[in-house]
Design an enzyme around this catalytic site. Structure first.
Site, short mmCIF file in Angstrom:
data_model
loop_
_atom_site.label_atom_id
_atom_site.label_comp_id
_atom_site.label_asym_id
_atom_site.label_seq_id
_atom_site.Cartn_x
_atom_site.Cartn_y
_atom_site.Cartn_z
N HIS A 27 35.26 42.06 48.73
CA HIS A 27 34.58 43.07 47.82
C HIS A 27 33.85 43.39 49.57
O HIS A 27 33.70 42.99 50.70
CB HIS A 27 33.27 41.75 47.67
N ASP A 29 31.10 44.82 50.83
CA ASP A 29 29.79 44.02 51.12
C ASP A 29 29.78 43.10 51.25
O ASP A 29 28.95 42.67 51.70
CB ASP A 29 28.89 44.95 49.87
N GLY A 186 29.10 42.09 39.63
CA GLY A 186 27.92 41.96 38.95
C GLY A 186 27.82 40.31 38.05
O GLY A 186 28.60 40.10 38.25
N HIS A 213 36.44 41.50 36.40
CA HIS A 213 35.47 40.27 36.54
C HIS A 213 35.30 39.93 35.82
O HIS A 213 34.46 39.96 35.13
CB HIS A 213 34.03 40.52 37.28
N GLU A 216 34.17 33.80 35.30
CA GLU A 216 33.93 33.42 35.96
C GLU A 216 32.15 32.62 36.02
O GLU A 216 32.33 31.72 36.00
CB GLU A 216 33.58 34.19 37.43
N ASP A 325 37.79 36.98 47.69
CA ASP A 325 36.35 37.71 47.61
C ASP A 325 35.59 37.69 48.54
O ASP A 325 35.09 39.04 47.75
CB ASP A 325 35.32 36.02 46.71
ZN LIG Z 1 34.32 39.20 43.18
#
Ligand SMILES: [Zn+2]
Length: 385
Positions: A27, A29, A186, A213, A216, A325
């Protein structure tokens, strides 16, 4: 990382940083340099938990280590706060590429959610363009040092929000200018991919690839929805597909008869229909070992990284890829993750090559470029072997 690898893998007694790597799940961010956050925060008037780069880096890692995905996601408030201007987005994207190259990454897909970067009035198209300019500047800076790296954007929609269709259209609009795929991210639990069914249909109608995603923070229902409603070609993490794999262990009776120590040996492996689909169709799993441990994604399988089902999935023939990640929050690089696998599962150079080729072949690239990437990786490994 210069420490040598234990005896179990003598052929890996060198810095794994030199291995050519493919990063599919990282990611934007979640990969900022602490010093950059501090500088950008000062300019933006944003207050941070610390203005010392080392202490700030530690704060991110400790917050991410809490075992809660919700707290883990809170750390992003600070990184996203400094990525609200063209200058901030450009710098973060440029440094992201430079840091990947320093880690040995030769192909990277960078995911981020444009809708989170509009707080200071930029448009969705403007933020995508600013990030693309930064990524390209990063590629140029890397080239100046005599190395090559290729990167693409995975345009992400936030699954708790309602902008899926808008973001899908944004991604397709930028497909010839850096966008290579679509993702949703998210809070997973309670926000099934089916919420964005229309957006995923739009993407499919435009032959634009999606990774989702799933598996998880939520289990098999989420993975099923990612594959059916999201038409996911890859799964972000997907690690909880292991919940659809049953392994019966049986005692080694020969060893018992000879008075040797009795080891449980694997008896029968049964895959449910969903796990069969994921394995047999070669759906790539974007596994992020350290992150999975931190967020509690693998808590159902036992304690510690040795309980991570990635090895079982890999041995059973699932299409496992290894990723970071969020390098800032987890305090890791892809090299660190490879070292972790070597230490935990005794992986050797052949294993690392296979995992890397899995990632290369799952990249959202045209066939010719994928083949060139595979050839480059094979040749680099052959030179090492
Ligand atoms: Zn991720």
């Amino acid at each position: 990382m210069t420490e040598t690898i234990p005896d179990a893998a003598p052929d890996l007694d060198f810095d794994l940083k030199v291995l050519p790597k493919v990063s599919l799940h990282d990611h934007l961010d979640g990969g900022l340099r602490p010093a950059t956050i501090i500088e950008l925060a000062e300019a933006a008037g944003h207050t941070l938990p610390s203005t010392d780069p080392v202490a700030l880096g530690e704060w991110f890692r400790e917050s991410a280590d809490s075992g809660s995905l919700v707290r883990y996601l809170e750390t992003f408030d600070h990184t996203i706060a400094v990525m609200q201007t063209k200058e901030g987005l450009f710098r973060v994207a440029k440094e992201f590429v430079e840091d990947l190259a320093d880690d040995g990454v030769v192909y990277g897909e960078v995911r981020w959610a444009p809708e989170q970067h509009l707080q200071k009035g930029l448009s969705l198209d403007e933020v995508v363009e600013a990030v693309q300019a930064g990524l390209e500047a990063g590629v140029d800076a890397v080239a100046e040092t005599g190395r090559d790296i290729q990167v693409g954007q995975l345009i992400t929609a936030m699954r708790h929000a309602d902008r899926g269709q808008e973001i899908a259209e944004l991604a397709v609009r930028h497909r010839n200018n850096g966008a290579v795929g679509f993702d949703i991210a998210g809070a997973e639990d309670g926000f099934l991919p089916s919420r964005f069914k229309d957006a995923f249909t739009y993407l499919a109608q435009h032959n634009f690839p999606a990774t989702v995603h799933a598996g998880e923070a939520a289990g098999l229902d989420s993975i099923q929805s990612a594959l059916v409603d999201g038409r996911a070609l890859r799964l972000g993490h997907g690690v909880r597909i292991a919940e659809d794999v049953t392994i019966e262990f049986e005692d080694d009776e020969d060893a018992d008869a000879q008075g040797d120590e009795v080891n449980d040996t694997i008896g029968m492996v049964t895959l449910g229909e969903l796990a069969s689909w994921v394995r047999d169709r070669g759906i790539a799993l974007e596994i992020c070992p350290s992150s999975n441990l931190q967020t509690g994604a693998i808590a159902g399988f036992g304690e510690g990284i040795e309980s991570h089902p990635l090895d079982m999935l890999y041995q059973l023939g699932f299409n496992v890829t290894i990723n970071t990640d969020n390098r800032l929050m987890s305090g890791v690089t892809l090299t660190d993750e490879f070292e972790l696998l070597v230490e935990t599962f005794d992986y050797d150079l052949d294993d690392l090559l296979e995992l890397t080729l899995n990632a290369a072949e799952a990249a959202f690239l045209p066939l010719e470029e994928k083949e060139a990437l595979v050839e480059y990786i094979n040749e680099a490994y052959a030179d090492l072997g």
